[in-house]
Write a protein that holds these residues in place. Structure first.
Motif, mmCIF file in Angstrom:
data_model
loop_
_atom_site.group_PDB
_atom_site.id
_atom_site.type_symbol
_atom_site.label_atom_id
_atom_site.label_comp_id
_atom_site.label_asym_id
_atom_site.label_seq_id
_atom_site.Cartn_x
_atom_site.Cartn_y
_atom_site.Cartn_z
ATOM 1 N N ILE A 1 -6.146 3.564 3.818
ATOM 2 C CA ILE A 1 -5.658 2.213 3.516
ATOM 3 C C ILE A 1 -6.823 1.230 3.492
ATOM 4 C CG2 ILE A 1 -4.222 0.294 4.325
ATOM 5 C CD1 ILE A 1 -2.395 2.469 5.635
ATOM 6 N N ALA B 1 0.866 -1.182 0.000
ATOM 7 C CA ALA B 1 0.000 0.000 0.000
ATOM 8 C C ALA B 1 0.898 1.226 0.000
ATOM 9 C CB ALA B 1 -0.907 0.005 1.227
ATOM 10 N N LEU C 1 3.839 -1.034 3.846
ATOM 11 C CA LEU C 1 3.403 0.298 3.425
ATOM 12 C C LEU C 1 4.603 0.953 2.767
ATOM 13 C CD1 LEU C 1 1.466 1.610 6.569
ATOM 14 C CD2 LEU C 1 0.621 0.210 4.669
ATOM 15 N N ILE D 1 1.439 5.198 0.194
ATOM 16 C CA ILE D 1 0.727 6.260 0.896
ATOM 17 C C ILE D 1 1.289 7.620 0.515
ATOM 18 C CG2 ILE D 1 0.041 7.157 3.163
ATOM 19 C CD1 ILE D 1 -0.890 4.276 2.666
ATOM 20 N N CYS E 1 -3.997 6.473 -1.262
ATOM 21 C CA CYS E 1 -3.464 5.125 -1.078
ATOM 22 C C CYS E 1 -3.638 4.358 -2.378
ATOM 23 C CB CYS E 1 -4.199 4.415 0.057
ATOM 24 S SG CYS E 1 -3.582 2.729 0.358
#
Length: 128
Positions: free
Chosen positions: A21, A4, A38, A6, A119
């Motif tokens: 998320i 993910a 992340l 960001i 995201c």
């Protein structure tokens, strides 16, 4: 590996990051447990909310290096001139997800925007 990426405005809350998320993960029919890490860009490496979200999710937060971000920029779906001006990539969340997921990675779709946070989910090239 599922990552993910960001992006955010400065000073966002951990709740904002976690909500973005979760929204992105659910949009792709996944669960939070599918995530491996992340990712973000060097400009956001000290953003407390992103680091706190990784801690709460028990996931590493990987800051993609500038070369990997640059190499991934052409594969982003979303385009933001503000992001380009500030970070050198048209989408912080998409480029960082792709960069960390590695060679052959692909985005599951365009970034999700939830208030001050974006995201994007990328999957590594070695996954089915």
């Amino acid at each position: 590996m599922m990552v993910a990426g960001i992006g955010s405005r400065k000073g966002v809350s951990v709740e904002d990051v976690l909500a973005a998320i979760e929204t992105a993960v659910e949009a792709h029919g996944l669960t939070m447990t599918a995530l491996s890490a992340l990712a973000t860009v060097p400009l956001k490496q000290d953003e407390k909310a992103i680091l706190a979200a990784g801690h709460q999710l028990d996931l590493p937060v990987i800051v993609a290096d500038a070369a990997a971000i640059a190499a991934s920029a052409s594969a982003t779906i979303s385009r933001s001139s503000l992001s380009q001006d500030l970070s050198g990539t048209p989408s912080v969340s998409e480029a960082s997800a792709l960069a960390v997921a590695g060679k052959g990675a692909r985005l599951l779709g365009p970034r999700t925007v939830l208030g001050p946070v974006t995201c994007a989910i990328a999957i590594s090239g070695d996954a089915p």
